[in-house]
Scaffold this motif. Structure first.
Motif, short mmCIF file in Angstrom:
data_model
loop_
_atom_site.label_atom_id
_atom_site.label_comp_id
_atom_site.label_asym_id
_atom_site.label_seq_id
_atom_site.Cartn_x
_atom_site.Cartn_y
_atom_site.Cartn_z
N LEU A 75 54.17 -3.60 31.37
CA LEU A 75 52.52 -3.46 31.33
C LEU A 75 52.43 -4.15 29.90
N ARG A 117 45.99 -3.84 29.29
CA ARG A 117 46.66 -2.37 30.54
C ARG A 117 47.39 -0.80 30.00
N TYR A 157 53.11 1.78 39.36
CA TYR A 157 52.02 1.14 38.92
C TYR A 157 50.96 0.49 39.99
N GLU A 158 51.86 1.19 41.49
CA GLU A 158 50.92 0.73 42.39
C GLU A 158 49.53 1.94 42.37
N LYS A 196 47.44 0.79 38.99
CA LYS A 196 46.97 -0.40 38.69
C LYS A 196 45.36 -0.80 38.57
N GLU A 207 57.86 -0.54 39.76
CA GLU A 207 56.64 -1.35 40.33
C GLU A 207 55.69 0.01 41.30
#
Length: 118
Positions: free
Chosen positions: A56, A4, A71-72, A75, A68
Motif C-alpha cells: 500500500l 493509501r 484490500y478489496e 480499497k 489482495e
C-alpha cells in the motif's frame, strides 16, 4: 498526492523506537485469525509476502502490505495507523513495549478516488 496508508505522530514515534531496537521494519495488515485484524510489525523480511499481497505504501520508512482479498474490503479507505496502550498481536514487535498498533480508517473523497484511479 494521496496516500493509501499513513501513520499518526504517536505511531511514527513507536516505529522509530522499534527501528532503533530491531533495525529495518515492515508491516502487514493482519486479516484476522490469531491476532485479529491489526497491523503487524516485523523485522524487514521476516514476514514473507507473496503474489496475494499488495504494497500500500510506507509508514515511517517501513513498507506496509495487505492481502489482495482484504484490500478489496479496504480499497475505498485510507488506512491510518495509530498506537494505543495495551497488548496487541503476540507476533508483532511492539507487544513488549506495552503498546499496540491499531488501524483506523477514513473513506476517500471523490477527488481522492479520482486521483488514485489515474
Amino acid at each position: 498526492m494521496v496516500n493509501r496508508v499513513t501513520a499518526t505522530p504517536a505511531a511514527l514515534a513507536l516505529i522509530d523506537q522499534l527501528r532503533a531496537k530491531y533495525g529495518p521494519l515492515m508491516f502487514h495488515q493482519s486479516g484476522g485469525c490469531c491476532d485479529g485484524s491489526s497491523p503487524m510489525c516485523y523485522p524487514d523480511g521476516e514476514f514473507i509476502t507473496g503474489d496475494a499481497d499488495k504494497k500500500l505504501g510506507e509508514i515511517g520508512g517501513a513498507p506496509f502490505y495487505i492481502s489482495e482479498a482484504q484490500y478489496e474490503y479496504w480499497k475505498h479507505t485510507q488506512l491510518i495507523i495509530d498506537v494505543v496502550d495495551g497488548r496487541g498481536g503476540m507476533f508483532s514487535l511492539e507487544g513488549p513495549e506495552g503498546k499496540r498498533f491499531l488501524t483506523r480508517s477514513r473513506v476517500f473523497t471523490e477527488e481522492e478516488r479520482r486521483e488514485l484511479n489515474q
